[in-house]
Design an enzyme around this catalytic site. Structure first.
Site, PDB file in Angstrom:
ATOM      1  CD  GLU A 191      -1.892   4.482  -6.375  1.00 21.67           C
ATOM      2  OE1 GLU A 191      -2.226   4.825  -5.220  1.00 21.67           O
ATOM      3  OE2 GLU A 191      -0.893   3.766  -6.610  1.00 21.67           O
ATOM      4  CE  LYS A 200      -7.798   5.326 -19.189  1.00 25.18           C
ATOM      5  NZ  LYS A 200      -8.562   6.587 -19.416  1.00 25.18           N
ATOM      6  N   GLY A 201      -3.831   2.660 -15.427  1.00 29.16           N
ATOM      7  CA  GLY A 201      -3.618   2.079 -14.093  1.00 29.16           C
ATOM      8  C   GLY A 201      -4.905   1.835 -13.328  1.00 29.16           C
ATOM      9  CB  ILE A 204       2.926  -5.163  -3.505  1.00 31.19           C
ATOM     10  CG1 ILE A 204       2.025  -4.262  -4.360  1.00 31.19           C
ATOM     11  CG2 ILE A 204       4.382  -4.690  -3.609  1.00 31.19           C
ATOM     12  CD1 ILE A 204       1.959  -2.824  -3.874  1.00 31.19           C
ATOM     13  CD  GLN A 246      -4.676  -3.378  -8.603  1.00 30.74           C
ATOM     14  OE1 GLN A 246      -3.841  -2.559  -8.334  1.00 30.74           O
ATOM     15  NE2 GLN A 246      -4.715  -3.942  -9.779  1.00 30.74           N
ATOM     16  CE  LYS A 278     -10.666 -15.966 -10.705  1.00 33.26           C
ATOM     17  NZ  LYS A 278     -10.123 -17.325 -10.828  1.00 33.26           N
ATOM     18  CB  THR A 279      -5.729 -10.128 -11.080  1.00 33.61           C
ATOM     19  OG1 THR A 279      -5.567  -9.793 -12.456  1.00 33.61           O
ATOM     20  CG2 THR A 279      -5.349 -11.577 -10.869  1.00 33.61           C
ATOM     21  CG  PHE A 316      -1.775  -1.195   1.416  1.00 31.45           C
ATOM     22  CD1 PHE A 316      -2.466  -1.775   0.378  1.00 31.45           C
ATOM     23  CD2 PHE A 316      -1.845  -1.779   2.674  1.00 31.45           C
ATOM     24  CE1 PHE A 316      -3.219  -2.914   0.582  1.00 31.45           C
ATOM     25  CE2 PHE A 316      -2.594  -2.932   2.879  1.00 31.45           C
ATOM     26  CZ  PHE A 316      -3.275  -3.500   1.835  1.00 31.45           C
ATOM     27  CG  ASN A 353      -6.574 -11.708 -14.719  1.00 30.88           C
ATOM     28  OD1 ASN A 353      -7.718 -11.822 -14.290  1.00 30.88           O
ATOM     29  ND2 ASN A 353      -5.688 -12.679 -14.633  1.00 30.88           N
TER      30      ASN A 353
HETATM   31 MO1  MOS Z   1       1.089   3.153  -4.016  1.00 31.65          MO
HETATM   32  S1  MOS Z   1       0.347   4.495  -2.626  1.00 31.65           S
HETATM   33  O1  MOS Z   1       1.993   4.094  -5.106  1.00 31.65           O
HETATM   34  O2  MOS Z   1       1.854   1.871  -3.214  1.00 31.65           O
END
Ligand code: MOS
Length: 748
Positions: A715, A711-712, A476, A648, A643-644, A250, A641
């Site tokens: 966050e 894209k991400g 992570i 998230q 599922k993942t 995190f 994906n």
């Molecule tokens: Mo994130 S707050 O960039 O692990």
């Protein structure tokens, strides 16, 4: 878009490639590494927040069974240099990261002042309790609320006039003040601690005088390698960082922390490997946190719902030795079509440890204020909050004056509203009931830059058809390895079962830290580049072979699928990748490819978007608030994906529920120490706090962002959740709570 994906592996809800080893315990995390002759280290923390160490009495600890050494500033081996760690998407913090055992100064309560080294963990813990320190105490300042007048403009902003941390004015400054229809509200967020399941841990091992290996919990393999190389003034290649498995982070793995250096110092002193794992209590004091923040939003609008002005101010706390900053006010500058926008960001140095990015970082903090204020303004205007947002929707970035690369937030809003049953939301707060419970609906929008960094991937194809890819990124928890296998499978034309993606080692080609929601963009693009490079090599071997039937064919004339290459206009002409290697007598075929963001990104404004809808029920007698339904919708480009990525989003929603309802560190300002130090006093949401979360992805590719169209996600999964819940609570009860977490006492 269809023809781009050869095997359509991208998008599939594939199971995690490392799921089995993780749930069966076969995956070894940093604290589970056992090395021969390894000693155990336990840190002793200061009991004052500011001053000097007068004396450290270590005699009793040294005499305790199994103790090998007790180190502190007077006797610890000297560290030749100290450095800063960088976050991929943010400016470097200004200042000097805390130098453990450097001198007698105390900068924060529970600052590590001694390291007890013993032959077992238990003996080290016991002896650590015997270390006694006396202090020359100075008056500390840890009361955030009482000192906001001392907040300063960050040095980074002063140095660079165009910095995002500088004061920003679009149109007229503070224009809302002169408008008839306006709101003005203050919002407070307490410090929040990351508290991943896995405790921060390191095994430090000097393999030679100038050769260091660490098994370290970190999000930054290469960043950590560079940091330790600079700290110990040894060549970078002499530092090996292993972080094969990381049990959640995190953000607290984006910086190097004193405990890591302490373990390395201990290993140096003993000439033995040292394992150091923080206690849960130390996770609250030694590895960063979301900074306590004060915000104020002023907003004005026309009676028919056009925002005329927004002013958003924020103050975040930092330590006395590092200037931590984050993008708290970004969303305010670009999300809505207000002609007048003012933002002011300040930091307040206190006698506490340095904060660090946490779950959606500053954007999540900022979105709580902005999206709550939107709800307040909509209520004043008697306009539905969804309609209000749509009326002020931006089709172009008003801050940078650039087109969006892609933006499907409106689509996400409409899908989410439908799913939660937004039409059930009463316009008049406090009017909907379910038995004794008050029911309400709320929404919150989130956005985060679609960042991408430079990464390199090595890919090796073997004659048995198997492929191994390597990169120094970490995973992570989001399922990075799985996503990379899928990207490789599609771009290489090989079944995912044939592909192994190895990560978490500095021996692999470089990658940015895993932060800022950028890993799929950065590393995935390099996986794709390596896949294409492998295909090109295979193509040139096939077409260069006179007997193959491919002679003279161009790369575009070939199809790569199911581990074989064939001619487009003569599908019967084919060769397996294995055959090509065998014909050439090659034991393997290897490529290493770097990928970096291209120039075309400069012409656009790139963001991911989310919108979260919450249904809450509040009990008027107990003040208990429960989230009973949650819908999170995201425009995160093409989803690799389902599922993942969905997992998230759920994880982010859970983090947002914690932020809204339960999480908050409590500072005892008399001692300058957080009194919340375990999961009893600091409540992270558990299953009982969390409803089923419906996740919807728009799933439209953004090829400006990455060649895969991604894209991400990480966050935006959290940004906007807390205000959605706070707004729903207002809708249920008519009570506007502007200070998180919204505990029952605030609702009765
Ligand atoms: Mo994130 S707050 O960039 O692990």
């Amino acid at each position: 878009m269809k023809d781009y994906f050869f095997q359509d592996t991208i998008g599939k809800p594939m199971d995690r490639v490392d799921g089995r080893v993780k749930v069966t315990g076969a995956a070894k995390y940093s604290a589970e590494i056992e090395l021969p002759n390894m000693a155990h280290g336990v840190l002793v923390g200061s009991t004052i927040a500011k001053g000097r160490i007068k004396n450290i009495d270590t005699k009793a600890a040294e005499r305790a069974p199994g103790v090998l050494a007790v180190l502190h500033y007077q006797n610890a081996p000297k560290v030749p240099g100290y450095v800063q760690a960088a976050h991929p998407t943010e400016p470097k913090p200004i200042g000097q990261p805390h130098r453990v055992f450097y001198d007698d100064k105390v900068y924060f309560n529970d600052q590590p002042i001694a390291l007890v080294l013993a032959d077992t963990l238990e003996r080290a813990h016991y002896a650590a309790k015997l270390v006694k320190a006396s202090y020359e105490e100075e008056k500390h300042t840890t009361n955030f609320a009482k000192n906001t007048d001392k907040a300063i403009l960050p040095t980074a902003a002063k140095r660079n006039p165009r910095h995002g941390l500088n004061d920003y004015v679009r149109g007229k400054e503070d224009a809302y003040k002169n408008e008839p229809l306006k709101i003005e509200s203050e919002y407070v967020i307490p410090s929040e601690m990351h508290n991943p399941m896995e405790l921060q841990a390191i095994v430090a091992h000097w393999e030679a005088d100038d050769k260091l290996t660490v098994y370290d919990k970190t999000q930054a393999v290469i960043g950590t390698q560079n940091a330790f190389a600079r700290e110990w003034k040894i060549p970078v290649e002499n530092v090996k960082v292993i972080a094969t498995y990381v049990g959640g982070a995190f953000g607290n793995g984006l910086h190097t922390w004193p405990h890591e250096t302490a373990a390395i110092i201990g290993a140096k002193k003993l000439g033995r490997p040292v394992k150091l794992m923080l206690t849960r209590e130390q996770m609250f004091t030694m590895v960063g946190y979301r900074p306590h923040a004060w915000q104020k939003v002023g907003m004005s609008a026309t009676p028919d719902g056009k925002i005329t002005a927004i002013t958003h101010e924020a103050i975040g706390q930092t330590s006395s030795y590092e200037e931590f900053t984050e993008s708290t006010l970004q969303q305010t500058r670009m999300m809505y079509t207000s002609p007048n926008v003012t933002t002011r960001y300040r930091i307040l140095p206190l006698d506490i440890s340095t904060p660090i990015w946490m779950r959606g970082p500053g954007e999540a903090t900022g979105a709580f204020a902005l999206e709550s204020a939107l709800d307040e303004m909509a209520h004043v205007l008697k306009i539905d909050p969804l309609e209000f947002r749509l009326k002020n929707y931006t089709e172009r970035d008003p801050e940078k004056n650039l087109p969006w690369s892609t933006k499907f937030l409106k689509e996400a809003m409409l899908m989410g509203a439908e799913k939660i049953g937004w039409s059930n939301r009463p316009m008049q707060p406090g009017t909907l009931r379910d038995g004794e419970w008050q029911v309400g609906y709320g929404m919150g929008v989130g956005t985060f830059g679609a960042h991408r960094g430079r990464a390199t991937v090595k890919a090796t194809l073997y004659p048995d058809g198997k492929v191994v890819m390597q990169c120094a990124t970490t995973d992570i928890g989001p399922g990075t390895g799985t996503a990379m296998v899928q990207i490789a499978a599609d771009n290489l034309g090989v079944a995912p079962e044939q592909i192994t993606f190895e990560l978490g080692s500095s021996l692999f080609p470089p990658s940015p830290s895993q932060g800022g929601s950028a890993t799929v963009a950065s590393v995935g693009s390099a996986v794709r580049a390596a896949s294409i490079a492998l295909k090109q090599k295979l193509a040139s071997m096939a077409t260069g072979n006179a007997d193959s039937g491919f002679r003279g064919a161009k790369f575009e004339d070939l199809t790569f699928q199911n581990g074989q290459v064939s001619l487009n206009n003569s599908p019967g002409t084919k060769l397996t990748y294995s055959d090509i290697l065998k014909q050439q007598g090659l034991p393997e075929l290897e490529v290493t490819e770097e990928s970096k963001p291209g120039e075309e990104r400069q012409k656009y404004s790139l963001y991911s978007y989310s919108v979260h809808f919450a249904e809450v029920k509040v009990h008027p007698l107990t003040g208990q608030a429960r989230v009973t339904k949650m819908v999170s919708c995201a425009d995160a480009g093409k989803i690799v994906n389902m599922k993942t990525a969905g997992n998230q989003m759920i994880g982010g929603a859970v983090g947002g529920i914690g932020m809204a309802l339960t999480e908050g560190a409590v500072m005892d300002v008399r001692f300058g120490r957080y009194v919340t130090k375990d999961f009893a006093e600091y409540h992270v949401p558990v299953h009982a706090d969390t409803p089923p979360v419906d996740v919807i992805f728009v799933d439209k590719p953004d090829f400006i962002s990455t060649p895969m169209g991604t894209k991400g996600i990480g966050e935006i999964a959290t940004i906007g959740v807390a205000p959605a819940i706070a707004n729903a609570i207002f809708n249920a009860t008519g009570k506007r709570v502007r200070e998180l977490p919204i505990t029952p006492d605030k609702l009765i």
